[in-house]
Design an enzyme around this catalytic site. Structure first.
Site, PDB file in Angstrom:
ATOM      1  N   GLN A  17       7.258   9.555  -4.221  1.00  0.00           N
ATOM      2  CA  GLN A  17       7.447   8.342  -4.681  1.00  0.00           C
ATOM      3  C   GLN A  17       7.259   8.452  -6.454  1.00  0.00           C
ATOM      4  OE1 GLN A  17       5.405   5.328  -2.743  1.00  0.00           O
ATOM      5  NE2 GLN A  17       6.423   5.788  -0.661  1.00  0.00           N
ATOM      6  N   HIS A  35       2.704   5.517  -2.997  1.00  0.00           N
ATOM      7  CA  HIS A  35       2.058   4.334  -3.746  1.00  0.00           C
ATOM      8  C   HIS A  35       1.461   4.355  -4.935  1.00  0.00           C
ATOM      9  CE1 HIS A  35       1.466   3.013   0.866  1.00  0.00           C
ATOM     10  NE2 HIS A  35       2.576   3.438   0.756  1.00  0.00           N
ATOM     11  N   GLU A  88       5.785  -8.540   1.737  1.00  0.00           N
ATOM     12  CA  GLU A  88       5.405  -9.782   1.550  1.00  0.00           C
ATOM     13  C   GLU A  88       6.085 -10.340   0.069  1.00  0.00           C
ATOM     14  OE1 GLU A  88       1.009  -9.385   3.155  1.00  0.00           O
ATOM     15  OE2 GLU A  88       1.238  -9.675   1.202  1.00  0.00           O
ATOM     16  N   TYR A 125      -5.776 -10.747  -2.075  1.00  0.00           N
ATOM     17  CA  TYR A 125      -4.459 -10.606  -1.335  1.00  0.00           C
ATOM     18  C   TYR A 125      -4.445 -10.118   0.021  1.00  0.00           C
ATOM     19  CZ  TYR A 125      -2.627 -13.641  -5.086  1.00  0.00           C
ATOM     20  OH  TYR A 125      -2.443 -14.709  -5.961  1.00  0.00           O
ATOM     21  N   TYR A 173       1.325   3.158  10.506  1.00  0.00           N
ATOM     22  CA  TYR A 173       2.576   3.982  10.937  1.00  0.00           C
ATOM     23  C   TYR A 173       2.519   4.850  12.098  1.00  0.00           C
ATOM     24  CZ  TYR A 173       4.773   2.665   6.654  1.00  0.00           C
ATOM     25  OH  TYR A 173       5.494   2.104   5.419  1.00  0.00           O
TER      26      TYR A 173
END
Length: 386
Positions: free
Chosen positions: A94, A157, A259, A269, A280
């Site tokens: 990513q 991430h 979310e 949070y 996973y």
């Protein structure tokens, strides 16, 4: 004070209350009904794996390419823009050149351009904020303003959305570092989101020069890094600020549990102690759905949408959509509209089926919604009335 101002302040107070207090357990939504009365127009094609977009004062659009390229969209034409002096770019998984923003005070020539990126190697990489100057032909004078700590391994991430606030400071999201078995130091990478001695799994509040903004609410905690604004985030890839200055974020959950959150400085949070997703590998729930003292999301999507870019709509083209959030979906190849009532309660969701992975969603200066698609040769799309 006008009646309109009074109503606006009351609504802002209600939303702040929602962000600051625990809410009841949220019911996940799978696929909302289709939105009507819109169609897609293709503005430009051939964008190499685009990730983020930002408008210049003259209405042209800058689009980042994940492999380290930058592109200027003028009408339907796409022009490559050289970028001089980027730090070592990490493009695994990513990682890559990610979000982009133009300093809001720079309305003339030679604006300051802010970009986020993954930098380093497979074994040690971080999310980095850089700044350069766009002279109309190239971006030069690149300098590194901020580097997240600690380093992590692998290509998962990075978070990496940035938004400017009204006072000229900015918020920047940092991902938690990866899924198990990924580790950072002596803990699972995802546990970094509850570690105030780490930037990973948080939203940071920075000055335009990349320093910790004064008055950050978590800075007083023992061992806390001064840049922290909020913690307990898994991987925020959508963030926007509405006209009242409220901050909204869309966040990836694991195997469900994506979310939408209303972000308030100093709040936790929940990730990974509070989550609506599943591991996973084990398919067991990650944490609990409600944990006292941690902020509940306003929206949960299961299955995951692959939540990407986020926009708050204020345009005139779709009067019924004003005051709604629009969240891109990578996995669901759509854009989700989330509408609220005056008390801040979610009253409606709709789905705009795009048919391609949506990487970013923004409102343009012309009042239309725009999206870029996550493809080897992606497109810039505009949403217009049917």
């Amino acid at each position: 004070m006008t009646s309109y101002q009074g109503i606006a302040l009351a609504v802002a107070s209600l939303f702040t209350s929602l962000a600051g207090h625990a809410l009841a357990q949220v019911t996940p939504v799978a696929e909302p009904p289709a939105a009507k009365g819109w169609k897609l127009e293709t503005v430009a094609d051939g964008l190499p794996q685009p990730w983020g977009m930002a408008w210049l004062a003259d209405g042209r659009v800058l689009v980042t390419g994940k492999k380290g390229t930058l592109h200027l969209v003028e009408g339907k034409q796409v022009r490559d823009i050289p970028v001089d002096g980027l730090p070592a770019l990490f493009t695994g998984g990513q990682g890559g050149l990610l979000d982009i923003a133009v300093h809001p005070a720079d309305q003339g020539p030679n604006p300051r351009i802010y970009m986020t990126m993954a930098s380093g190697t497979e074994d040690a990489n971080r999310t980095v904020l850089v700044q350069g100057v766009f002279d109309g032909k190239r971006v030069h004078g690149i300098k590194t303003l901020f580097t997240a700590s600690p380093a992590k391994s692998g290509g998962q991430h990075f978070g990496s959305r940035i938004v400017f606030l009204k006072d000229g400071t900015l918020l920047m999201s940092i991902g938690d570092g990866g899924n198990p078995p990924a580790r950072v130091g002596d803990m699972l990478a995802r546990d970094q989101a509850q570690n105030v001695g780490s930037h990973n799994g948080s939203i940071l509040h920075l000055s335009a020069e990349g320093k910790a903004a004064p008055g950050n609410p978590l800075a007083a905690q023992k061992g806390a890094l001064p840049e922290l604004w909020s913690i307990g985030h898994r991987n925020i890839q959508g963030m926007t600020v509405d006209p009242q200055g409220r901050v909204w974020a869309s966040e990836h959950g694991p195997r469900g549990g994506d979310e939408i959150n209303l972000i308030e400085g100093g709040k936790n949070y929940g990730w990974p102690l509070q989550s609506y997703g599943m591991d996973y590998k084990t398919r067991e729930p990650v944490g609990k759905q409600v944990v006292p003292g941690m902020v509940q999301p306003l929206v949960v999507w299961t299955p995951s949408t692959g939540a990407s870019g986020l926009a708050w709509y204020t345009g005139q083209a779709f009067p019924a959509w004003r005051g709604s959030l629009f969240s891109g979906g990578l996995a669901t190849e759509d854009i989700r509209r989330v509408a609220f009532d005056a008390q801040g309660k979610v009253v409606k969701q709709e789905r705009l089926a795009i048919g391609k992975r949506v990487r970013d969603v923004r409102q343009g200066p012309d009042g239309y919604l725009y999206a870029i698609t996550d493809e080897t040769r992606g497109s810039l799309l505009r949403i217009v009335p049917q």
